[in-house]
Scaffold this motif. Structure first.
Motif, PDB file in Angstrom:
ATOM      1  N   ALA A 206       0.851  -1.192   0.000  1.00 38.72           N
ATOM      2  CA  ALA A 206       0.000   0.000   0.000  1.00 38.72           C
ATOM      3  C   ALA A 206       0.884   1.238   0.000  1.00 38.72           C
ATOM      4  CB  ALA A 206      -0.929   0.001   1.223  1.00 38.72           C
ATOM      5  N   LEU A 207       0.330   2.339  -0.516  1.00 34.56           N
ATOM      6  CA  LEU A 207       1.022   3.632  -0.562  1.00 34.56           C
ATOM      7  C   LEU A 207       0.010   4.722  -0.244  1.00 34.56           C
ATOM      8  CD1 LEU A 207       3.231   5.697  -1.334  1.00 34.56           C
ATOM      9  CD2 LEU A 207       2.594   5.344  -3.725  1.00 34.56           C
ATOM     10  N   ASN A 208       0.238   5.438   0.873  1.00 39.21           N
ATOM     11  CA  ASN A 208      -0.684   6.535   1.188  1.00 39.21           C
ATOM     12  C   ASN A 208      -0.022   7.700   1.925  1.00 39.21           C
ATOM     13  OD1 ASN A 208      -0.447   5.924   3.925  1.00 39.21           O
ATOM     14  ND2 ASN A 208      -2.501   5.091   4.149  1.00 39.21           N
ATOM     15  N   GLU A 209       1.292   7.638   2.218  1.00 37.64           N
ATOM     16  CA  GLU A 209       1.924   8.703   2.983  1.00 37.64           C
ATOM     17  C   GLU A 209       2.017   9.959   2.117  1.00 37.64           C
ATOM     18  OE1 GLU A 209       3.659  11.184   5.471  1.00 37.64           O
ATOM     19  OE2 GLU A 209       4.685  10.768   3.585  1.00 37.64           O
ATOM     20  N   ALA A 210       1.399  11.031   2.574  1.00 34.51           N
ATOM     21  CA  ALA A 210       1.197  12.218   1.741  1.00 34.51           C
ATOM     22  C   ALA A 210       2.507  12.844   1.284  1.00 34.51           C
ATOM     23  CB  ALA A 210       0.350  13.247   2.502  1.00 34.51           C
ATOM     24  N   HIS A 211       3.488  12.923   2.173  1.00 33.20           N
ATOM     25  CA  HIS A 211       4.734  13.594   1.795  1.00 33.20           C
ATOM     26  C   HIS A 211       5.600  12.725   0.891  1.00 33.20           C
ATOM     27  CE1 HIS A 211       3.445  16.011   5.290  1.00 33.20           C
ATOM     28  NE2 HIS A 211       3.943  16.994   4.574  1.00 33.20           N
ATOM     29  N   VAL A 212       5.509  11.412   1.037  1.00 32.44           N
ATOM     30  CA  VAL A 212       6.191  10.522   0.094  1.00 32.44           C
ATOM     31  C   VAL A 212       5.579  10.682  -1.293  1.00 32.44           C
ATOM     32  CG1 VAL A 212       6.595   8.108  -0.535  1.00 32.44           C
ATOM     33  CG2 VAL A 212       6.942   8.856   1.833  1.00 32.44           C
TER      34      VAL A 212
ATOM     35  N   ASP B 214       8.214   3.434 -11.419  1.00 32.82           N
ATOM     36  CA  ASP B 214       7.292   2.306 -11.545  1.00 32.82           C
ATOM     37  C   ASP B 214       6.955   1.801 -10.154  1.00 32.82           C
ATOM     38  OD1 ASP B 214       6.829   1.464 -14.454  1.00 32.82           O
ATOM     39  OD2 ASP B 214       9.007   1.780 -14.393  1.00 32.82           O
ATOM     40  N   LEU B 215       5.678   1.766  -9.840  1.00 29.46           N
ATOM     41  CA  LEU B 215       5.204   1.313  -8.535  1.00 29.46           C
ATOM     42  C   LEU B 215       4.329   0.083  -8.713  1.00 29.46           C
ATOM     43  CD1 LEU B 215       4.204   4.805  -7.090  1.00 29.46           C
ATOM     44  CD2 LEU B 215       6.354   3.569  -6.719  1.00 29.46           C
ATOM     45  N   ILE B 216       4.655  -0.969  -7.996  1.00 30.57           N
ATOM     46  CA  ILE B 216       3.866  -2.212  -7.999  1.00 30.57           C
ATOM     47  C   ILE B 216       3.181  -2.269  -6.635  1.00 30.57           C
ATOM     48  CG2 ILE B 216       3.947  -4.711  -8.296  1.00 30.57           C
ATOM     49  CD1 ILE B 216       6.851  -4.125  -9.540  1.00 30.57           C
TER      50      ILE B 216
ATOM     51  N   SER C 197       2.352  13.788 -12.754  1.00 24.18           N
ATOM     52  CA  SER C 197       2.802  12.401 -12.536  1.00 24.18           C
ATOM     53  C   SER C 197       2.863  11.629 -13.854  1.00 24.18           C
ATOM     54  CB  SER C 197       1.864  11.693 -11.546  1.00 24.18           C
ATOM     55  OG  SER C 197       0.513  11.760 -11.997  1.00 24.18           O
ATOM     56  N   GLU C 198       3.238  12.315 -14.909  1.00 23.15           N
ATOM     57  CA  GLU C 198       3.285  11.673 -16.229  1.00 23.15           C
ATOM     58  C   GLU C 198       4.261  10.504 -16.277  1.00 23.15           C
ATOM     59  OE1 GLU C 198       2.555  15.027 -19.555  1.00 23.15           O
ATOM     60  OE2 GLU C 198       4.078  15.538 -18.056  1.00 23.15           O
ATOM     61  N   ARG C 199       5.305  10.556 -15.455  1.00 22.14           N
ATOM     62  CA  ARG C 199       6.324   9.514 -15.500  1.00 22.14           C
ATOM     63  C   ARG C 199       6.119   8.453 -14.416  1.00 22.14           C
ATOM     64  NH1 ARG C 199       8.931  14.198 -17.094  1.00 22.14           N
ATOM     65  NH2 ARG C 199      10.086  14.034 -19.065  1.00 22.14           N
ATOM     66  N   ILE C 200       4.972   8.488 -13.769  1.00 17.02           N
ATOM     67  CA  ILE C 200       4.676   7.489 -12.729  1.00 17.02           C
ATOM     68  C   ILE C 200       3.658   6.491 -13.274  1.00 17.02           C
ATOM     69  CG2 ILE C 200       3.874   7.083 -10.384  1.00 17.02           C
ATOM     70  CD1 ILE C 200       4.615   9.913  -9.676  1.00 17.02           C
ATOM     71  N   ARG C 201       3.989   5.230 -13.147  1.00 17.17           N
ATOM     72  CA  ARG C 201       3.101   4.146 -13.552  1.00 17.17           C
ATOM     73  C   ARG C 201       2.832   3.261 -12.331  1.00 17.17           C
ATOM     74  NH1 ARG C 201       6.747   5.703 -17.043  1.00 17.17           N
ATOM     75  NH2 ARG C 201       8.351   4.567 -15.859  1.00 17.17           N
ATOM     76  N   VAL C 202       1.572   2.900 -12.115  1.00 21.36           N
ATOM     77  CA  VAL C 202       1.188   2.082 -10.960  1.00 21.36           C
ATOM     78  C   VAL C 202       0.466   0.843 -11.466  1.00 21.36           C
ATOM     79  CG1 VAL C 202      -0.110   1.974  -8.801  1.00 21.36           C
ATOM     80  CG2 VAL C 202       0.964   4.126  -9.496  1.00 21.36           C
TER      81      VAL C 202
ATOM     82  N   TYR D  42       7.760  -8.505 -12.446  1.00 18.43           N
ATOM     83  CA  TYR D  42       6.388  -8.029 -12.233  1.00 18.43           C
ATOM     84  C   TYR D  42       6.020  -6.900 -13.192  1.00 18.43           C
ATOM     85  CZ  TYR D  42       5.663 -11.011  -8.223  1.00 18.43           C
ATOM     86  OH  TYR D  42       5.478 -12.110  -7.420  1.00 18.43           O
ATOM     87  N   LEU D  43       7.001  -6.133 -13.594  1.00 21.24           N
ATOM     88  CA  LEU D  43       6.717  -5.076 -14.564  1.00 21.24           C
ATOM     89  C   LEU D  43       6.418  -5.657 -15.947  1.00 21.24           C
ATOM     90  CD1 LEU D  43       9.375  -2.389 -13.552  1.00 21.24           C
ATOM     91  CD2 LEU D  43       6.923  -2.423 -13.024  1.00 21.24           C
ATOM     92  N   ALA D  44       6.878  -6.882 -16.179  1.00 17.73           N
ATOM     93  CA  ALA D  44       6.619  -7.542 -17.466  1.00 17.73           C
ATOM     94  C   ALA D  44       5.295  -8.303 -17.481  1.00 17.73           C
ATOM     95  CB  ALA D  44       7.767  -8.500 -17.792  1.00 17.73           C
TER      96      ALA D  44
END
Length: 700
Positions: free
Chosen positions: A552-558, A573-575, A590-595, A658-660
């Motif tokens: 999970a990811l929810n920390e606002a400052h991160v 890249d975030l899995i 966040s154009e360069r962020i993929r989840v 996992y990215l594949a």
């Protein structure tokens, strides 16, 4: 090739609310992805039934904890909106809308998909209108001999007020007509199903008429409800189930004995404030209103079920059915090759680090290490954390044996591991009685780190052996969760871990560690610093990249730091298996962020952070998600993979692999919705199957 330096992105204290997704709604979305597994005809049928049960179990916990806390805050106005800016009232409204969608899909899957498919395979869940006369005779005998003697049907009148209903138990509301022996007019009665009764009953083969036949206890109770109220005419019977707040509210700073305080609090957990009422679809409005009134709920807390209200129980047939063709193929987790012929684990670890990738590689390697430590005269001390260990873990027996063999054994048990509190209190008592020093961690901070430290005397010196993991010391979880474990005799890591255990068991000051990242002290700061370092590299025109695998990811400052990194040119890249409150793919943000989220045969549980670091990549594994609670309110440890070969292996197996993935992956868009990845022109690739093929020999 160096890129042209970029303009630094603006620095703000926190991104605007519209740049964050709701944590609660993001958690709900995970259950839609699990439900998609239940609807996937490519998956073996009994596995699909298990996924359906998992959704129901997840939804229970969601209401017991998240909705319960939101309702508490809404009632008392005791919490400000989160980073997403939603008030508790607005969030509760949105949750209801989405849960209604989920419940509708859940029961549609049961009624129109899985149920008929089970019938076609000779596995039948019998409804009352499908009983044969022979089945009815057997069921009546079972009801009269096994069920009726433990029931206490209750007529509701001024002398028999509405009873206390235990959390998540099965109940039947009964409408009666007529008078009893005392002249009392029958109107309403309740039948509470004791927890001692099985919720799913398997009919014997002699009355099954071919195939396997099951019946929900609710169907049995409703089928013979007239036998419970002789002299009355039953005008209707309706199953219901209430969910209650299960968050314990112990104020740790105000108690002298945490174990005793938790034990007392647990006594009342089953009767805490209600938060949800599940009721059969056919229940009349007047009965619903009566139940709502007695539970002090609102109409918006009611969820009608087009099927059994305890559908979670359907999955319990999985273990009792020998139908291998309807399950995932079995396999035997393997020991690392270097351990197979080694008589002494310590000799191996003196030479090299060993990586374990569960469930493909066996948790027995950890058990064997502890077994050897418990019996080895050269071992002086063993220190271990236990968060969720399970009731049947062999590790506890070995810790007891070690203590009886004269080792100094210290175990840090987290009593507040949610829904494992009672088991952990029993575990602590057993260990204490065996002479193990048991500590409960630090007041106000859950001990979530997974750590084992063994101190051994070798040639007039002391050497430390370490096991660190992303997952719990839980035998069953190690067969169904993906986790990374590191076994090492690295002196620096051993020294760091020694300091962490000293801090947990004593009253030590803030400590400085050389290799481990330690929450709540250095982990949060280090994650932010490493993200900012990638940002600086991108701004300097250097290649920059971050890959992280999280639950999970929810920390606002991160999240804010990741947005700045993306704006600077960092590829990210975030899995993220579960709730992610970051919005990927937003123009200029966040154009360069993929989840992506992977939902497959095994529950993705390992946490891995990788930073490109200008050609000198760093990779860490740990038990901490990038969540506020993990980074700020828990004892966590993230450990580096220092061996270059093992670091490359972790990168390939847990990140690149996992990215594949294009068969079990879901891609998150900026609106918070997920879509399945498409195979397209590339060959199909399942990350979990690739690991099975790579790490488990074909003979399995």
């Amino acid at each position: 090739m160096r890129r042209k330096p970029a303009t630094p992105p603006p620095v703000v204290d926190r991104a605007p609310p519209e740049l964050y997704l709701s944590r609660e709604l993001a958690a709900l979305e995970f259950n839609f992805r699990v439900l998609a597994q239940a609807r996937d005809a490519r998956i073996p049928l009994l596995e699909r039934l298990r996924y359906l049960s998992i959704v129901a179990n997840n939804l229970d916990e969601f209401f017991e904890v998240r909705v319960a806390m939101l309702k508490h805050h809404h009632m008392f106005g005791s919490a400000a909106p989160g980073p997403d800016g939603l008030s508790s009232g607005e969030l509760l409204s949105r949750i209801r809308t989405r849960v209604l969608d989920l419940v509708a899909e859940q029961y549609e899957t049961w009624q129109e998909d899985i149920g008929p498919a089970l019938d076609a395979e000779g596995i039948h869940f019998l409804k009352r209108d499908r009983w044969t006369s022979r089945q009815r005779r057997w069921l009546q005998g079972y009801f009269e001999n096994e069920v009726m003697p433990v029931l206490s049907p209750l007529g509701l009148d001024p002398a028999h007020p509405f009873p206390r209903i235990l959390n998540k138990t099965l109940n039947i509301a009964v409408v009666l007509k007529g008078r009893d022996a005392f002249g009392r007019e029958g109107h309403m009665a309740l039948v509470r199903a004791p927890r001692s009764l099985p919720r799913i009953i398997r009919l014997p083969d002699e009355v099954s008429d071919g195939g396997v036949h099951y019946i929900f206890l609710a169907e049995l109770l409703q089928g013979f409800v007239d036998l419970m109220f002789p002299g009355f005419k039953v005008a209707g019977s309706y199953q219901f189930r209430v969910t209650r707040n299960s968050e314990l509210m112990v104020e740790e700073a105000e108690v002298d004995n945490l174990a005793r305080a938790l034990s007392e609090e647990l006594l009342g957990r089953g009767y805490a404030r209600p938060v949800r009422l599940e009721i059969g679809n056919d229940c009349p409005k007047a009965i619903v209103q009566m139940l709502v009134s007695n539970f002090e709920l609102e109409e918006t807390d009611v969820y009608r079920c087009d099927g059994p209200v305890n559908i979670i129980r359907a999955g319990t047939i999985y273990d009792g059915l020998e139908r291998p063709e309807l399950k995932f193929p079995r396999f035997i987790p393997q020991l690392p090759a270097i351990f197979k012929d080694a008589r002494c684990k310590f000799e191996v670890l003196r030479q090299r680090d060993v990586l374990l990738h569960h469930p493909y590689e066996s948790f027995a390697a950890v058990v064997d290490l502890l077994r050897q430590a418990s019996q080895d005269p050269a071992v002086l001390a063993i220190k271990q954390t236990l968060y969720r260990a399970g009731e049947d873990t062999p590790l506890v027996d070995l810790l007891v044996e070690a203590a009886r063999n004269g080792k100094d054994v210290t175990v840090v048990i987290e009593l507040r591991a949610r829904f494992d509190e009672e088991a952990n209190i029993r575990l602590a008592t057993r260990l204490q009685e065996a002479g193990v020093q048991v500590v409960y961690g630090v007041v106000g901070f859950k001990t979530h780190a997974k750590m084992l430290l063994i101190v051994r005397r070798e040639e007039e010196m002391l050497r430390r052996y370490v096991h660190l993991s992303t997952g719990n010391y839980h035998q069953a979880n190690s067969r169904s969760y993906t986790d990374i474990g590191l076994m090492t005799a690295h002196p620096g890591i051993g020294e760091d871990l020694h300091k962490v255990f000293q801090q947990l068991s004593g009253l030590g000051p803030v400590i400085e560690l050389n290799h481990l990242l330690h929450s709540p002290f250095t982990l949060y700061r280090s994650v932010l610093e490493k993200i900012e370092r990638e940002t600086a590299h991108a701004l300097a025109g250097k290649p920059a990249r971050i890959v992280a695998k999280l639950n999970a990811l929810n920390e606002a400052h991160v999240i804010q730091a990741l947005y700045r990194a993306s704006q600077a040119g960092v590829e990210i890249d975030l899995i993220v298996r579960g709730a992610c409150t970051l919005r990927p793919g937003l123009p200029g943000i966040s154009e360069r962020i993929r989840v992506r989220s992977i939902v497959g045969r095994f529950l993705e549980h390992s946490r891995v952070y990788w930073f490109a670091n200008d050609g000198a990549p760093e990779i860490y594994c740990g038990s901490a998600d990038w969540m506020e609670r993990n980074l700020k309110r828990r004892i966590e440890v993230a450990f580096p993979i220092l061996d270059p070969a093992l670091a490359q292996r972790v990168y390939e197996e847990t990140l690149a692999n996992y990215l594949a993935d294009n068969t079990e992956a879901w891609l998150l868009d900026g609106n918070g919705r997920y879509a399945r990845a498409q195979v397209g022109a590339t060959p199909p690739h399942s990350a979990q199957q690739w690991l099975l093929d790579k790490l488990v020999p074909p003979s399995n």
